[in-house]
Design a protein around this motif. Structure first.
Motif, PDB file in Angstrom:
ATOM      1  N   ASN A 235       0.836  -1.213   0.000  1.00 36.06           N
ATOM      2  CA  ASN A 235       0.000   0.000   0.000  1.00 36.06           C
ATOM      3  C   ASN A 235       0.867   1.258   0.000  1.00 36.06           C
ATOM      4  OD1 ASN A 235      -2.447  -1.223  -0.024  1.00 36.06           O
ATOM      5  ND2 ASN A 235      -3.034  -0.683   2.062  1.00 36.06           N
ATOM      6  N   GLN A 283     -13.410  -1.850   0.808  1.00 38.78           N
ATOM      7  CA  GLN A 283     -13.580  -0.394   0.887  1.00 38.78           C
ATOM      8  C   GLN A 283     -12.355   0.242   0.246  1.00 38.78           C
ATOM      9  OE1 GLN A 283     -16.044   1.418   1.828  1.00 38.78           O
ATOM     10  NE2 GLN A 283     -17.361  -0.045   2.907  1.00 38.78           N
ATOM     11  N   ARG A 284     -12.621   1.201  -0.622  1.00 32.55           N
ATOM     12  CA  ARG A 284     -11.507   1.903  -1.258  1.00 32.55           C
ATOM     13  C   ARG A 284     -11.704   3.392  -1.053  1.00 32.55           C
ATOM     14  NH1 ARG A 284      -8.797   0.211  -5.435  1.00 32.55           N
ATOM     15  NH2 ARG A 284      -9.263   2.213  -6.353  1.00 32.55           N
ATOM     16  N   HIS A 286      -9.766   5.600  -2.732  1.00 34.45           N
ATOM     17  CA  HIS A 286      -9.206   6.289  -3.895  1.00 34.45           C
ATOM     18  C   HIS A 286      -9.861   5.767  -5.165  1.00 34.45           C
ATOM     19  CE1 HIS A 286      -6.064   8.174  -1.507  1.00 34.45           C
ATOM     20  NE2 HIS A 286      -5.981   7.022  -0.867  1.00 34.45           N
ATOM     21  N   ILE A 288     -10.459   4.057  -8.582  1.00 37.51           N
ATOM     22  CA  ILE A 288      -9.886   2.837  -9.171  1.00 37.51           C
ATOM     23  C   ILE A 288      -8.996   3.157 -10.368  1.00 37.51           C
ATOM     24  CG2 ILE A 288     -11.928   2.418 -10.644  1.00 37.51           C
ATOM     25  CD1 ILE A 288     -10.510  -0.589  -9.117  1.00 37.51           C
ATOM     26  N   LYS A 292      -4.957   0.949  -8.423  1.00 30.48           N
ATOM     27  CA  LYS A 292      -5.595  -0.357  -8.577  1.00 30.48           C
ATOM     28  C   LYS A 292      -5.781  -1.040  -7.228  1.00 30.48           C
ATOM     29  CE  LYS A 292      -4.224  -1.713 -13.237  1.00 30.48           C
ATOM     30  NZ  LYS A 292      -3.366  -2.630 -13.989  1.00 30.48           N
ATOM     31  N   GLY A 293      -6.582  -2.071  -7.220  1.00 30.99           N
ATOM     32  CA  GLY A 293      -6.747  -2.850  -5.988  1.00 30.99           C
ATOM     33  C   GLY A 293      -8.209  -3.063  -5.684  1.00 30.99           C
ATOM     34  N   THR A 294      -8.478  -4.145  -4.933  1.00 28.62           N
ATOM     35  CA  THR A 294      -9.865  -4.473  -4.626  1.00 28.62           C
ATOM     36  C   THR A 294     -10.321  -3.887  -3.296  1.00 28.62           C
ATOM     37  OG1 THR A 294      -9.125  -6.530  -3.627  1.00 28.62           O
ATOM     38  CG2 THR A 294      -9.836  -6.652  -5.906  1.00 28.62           C
ATOM     39  N   GLY A 295      -9.368  -3.482  -2.461  1.00 28.80           N
ATOM     40  CA  GLY A 295      -9.743  -2.939  -1.159  1.00 28.80           C
ATOM     41  C   GLY A 295      -9.810  -3.999  -0.080  1.00 28.80           C
TER      42      GLY A 295
END
Lengths: 330, 146
Positions: A235, A283-284, A286, A288, A292-295
């Motif tokens: 992260n 939960q994100r 920022h 997408i 990137k990332g699923t949270g």
């Protein structure tokens, strides 16, 4: 006859007098005897009075003892009742715990078949969507106009994302079941190992300067703690990459008598207003498009730390970086 | 190269996955014929030349078996158990090719003598890569007992 009679009367009188004297003597003796006996009886009675008062005292003492015993008995009966109640309560609690355990076993089994179903049954159609679209894109690309090509790309990218979401959900679910294998762990070495792992696995070449400070060891499951460091470091790399001089620091500090291990970066940070969402599953904070990332990363971190009995916290400010802290029971 | 190449046996209930595996084997330029069985029951009949395949010569064993786990009727675990317990088939490399990632299944398959356990990726580029590596290893690099 008169004289004769008088003489014999005199003799008779004398005899009677002697008899009377004898009688009196006997009587006196009897009286003396009686007086003696009376004395003896009186003595006995005296003794008896003493004995009686002694006996009365004994009786009193006994009664007192019995009184005490009664109150003791009451206390004892009270304690016994309380004990029985506690035993009853204990039995109730034991039954409850046994019932909960049974329910837990059942729900664990359900969860297992649930994750099996997710891993197998959901992945198959996603693979089909992704793969057949990829084959269509490869073999028939010239038949599509620009819009068609763009839409095909959407299908492929979104199917990859859905696959990632499913994988993340699965690994998150698996964490709940995994047994902890705790041992004394060199946190400094573990953090360094995590840095190397992240740098070798990530597809991007990061330019961040990473420093690992000396940290005290902890008693934890080292494979899970490695995952914690990997998630936090990856992260930190991701969210600081756009800075001209990205800096990441891994170390520890003492706060309120507890050791807090931390991973700090000088990246895009986050708004403390959304702190509650930070550690939530999927939960994100920022866009997408930007990151990137699923949270799932921080949700996994929190779950691992909580399973160890520790706690997590974070501090952040937009464009000034983020710091993630975790403590472990000592 | 040999004239009659041994078959690759694909045991797979999902038509999509079967098509993709065949496609990937072909794009990896594997020349061996591919035989597809749709469940464990059919696969056992084919391997041991029973039932609908009683006319087949069971001496012609497949060169490798790609075996899915979750299938109707007879599942992959049962097929694996049978293959590894019969003298005529126990040396055939069985590659478990499944969507499942459960550690318990990996453990079980290895304890029953599986030769490899591969999780099918959902990304087709990776899927193709894996099939290419499997076929290179098992058909070219690996040596079998004579």
């Amino acid at each position: 006859m008169a004289l004769q009679e008088k003489i014999s009367e005199g003799i008779e009188f004398e005899r009677i007098q002697t008899d009377l004297a004898n009688l009196f003597e006997g009587y006196r003796r009897e009286k003396e005897n009686l007086a003696e006996t009376q004395k003896a009886v009186l003595n006995i009675l005296d003794d008896f009075v003493v004995e009686k008062s002694k006996l009365e005292n004994y009786q009193k003492a006994l009664l007192n003892i019995l009184d005490d015993y009664d109150s003791e008995k009451e206390v004892l009966q009270g304690s016994q009742k309380a004990l029985l109640n506690i035993l009853d309560d204990y039995q109730d609690e034991k039954n409850k715990v046994e019932k909960t355990n049974e329910e837990l076993l059942l729900s664990n089994k359900e969860l297992e078949s649930f994750s099996y179903s997710i891993s197998h049954d959901l992945r198959t159609p996603i693979r089909a969507i992704n793969s057949f679209t990829t084959i269509i894109q490869r073999k028939y690309l010239e038949k599509f106009d620009d819009e068609g090509k763009e839409l095909i790309n959407f299908v492929i990218n979104e199917s990859v994302r859905m696959g990632q979401l499913i994988d993340d959900l699965l690994s998150f679910a698996r964490l709940g079941r995994k047994e902890l294998h705790k041992s004394f762990t060199d946190m400094t070495a573990l953090a360094k190992e995590a840095v190397n792992k992240v740098l070798s696995l990530e597809e991007v070449k990061y330019k961040a300067k990473i420093s690992v400070k000396r940290m005290p060891p902890s008693f934890c499951d080292d494979s899970l703690m490695l995952q914690v460091f990997i998630n936090l470091i990856s992260n930190a790399l991701k969210f600081s990459e756009r800075k001209t001089r990205p800096l990441i620091e891994i170390g520890c500090s003492i706060q309120h008598n507890s050791t807090f291990y931390y991973v700090k970066d000088n990246g895009v940070g986050f708004d403390m207003k959304f702190y509650d969402k930070l550690f939530g599953v999927f939960q994100r904070l920022h866009d997408i498009e930007d990151f990137k990332g699923t949270g799932i990363g921080l949700a996994i971190v929190q779950r691992i730390i909580i399973r160890h009995g520790g706690r997590v916290k974070a501090e952040g400010k937009i464009n000034e970086g983020a710091s993630f802290y975790f403590s472990l029971p000592e | 190269m040999e004239q009659n190449l041994s078959e690759i046996l694909l045991v797979e209930d999902s038509p999509g996955d079967a098509r993709l595996t065949t496609f990937a084997l072909q794009s990896a330029e594997v020349a061996n014929p591919i035989v597809h069985m749709k469940d464990g029951d059919e696969a056992l009949d084919y391997i041991f030349a029973t039932g609908a395949y009683s006319q087949r010569n069971k001496e012609n064993t497949p060169v490798i078996i790609l075996l899915d786990l979750k299938m109707p009727k007879v599942n992959g675990i049962e097929v694996l158990k049978k293959i590894k317990s019969e003298a005529i088939t126990k040396n055939i490399p069985v590659i478990i090719f499944t969507s499942s990632q459960l550690t318990s299944e990996v453990r079980k398959c290895y304890s029953l003598g599986a030769n490899s356990f591969v999780v099918k990726p959902y990304d087709f580029n990776k899927f193709e890569q894996i099939i290419k590596e499997i076929s290179t290893y098992w058909l070219i690099i690996n040596h079998f007992p004579q």
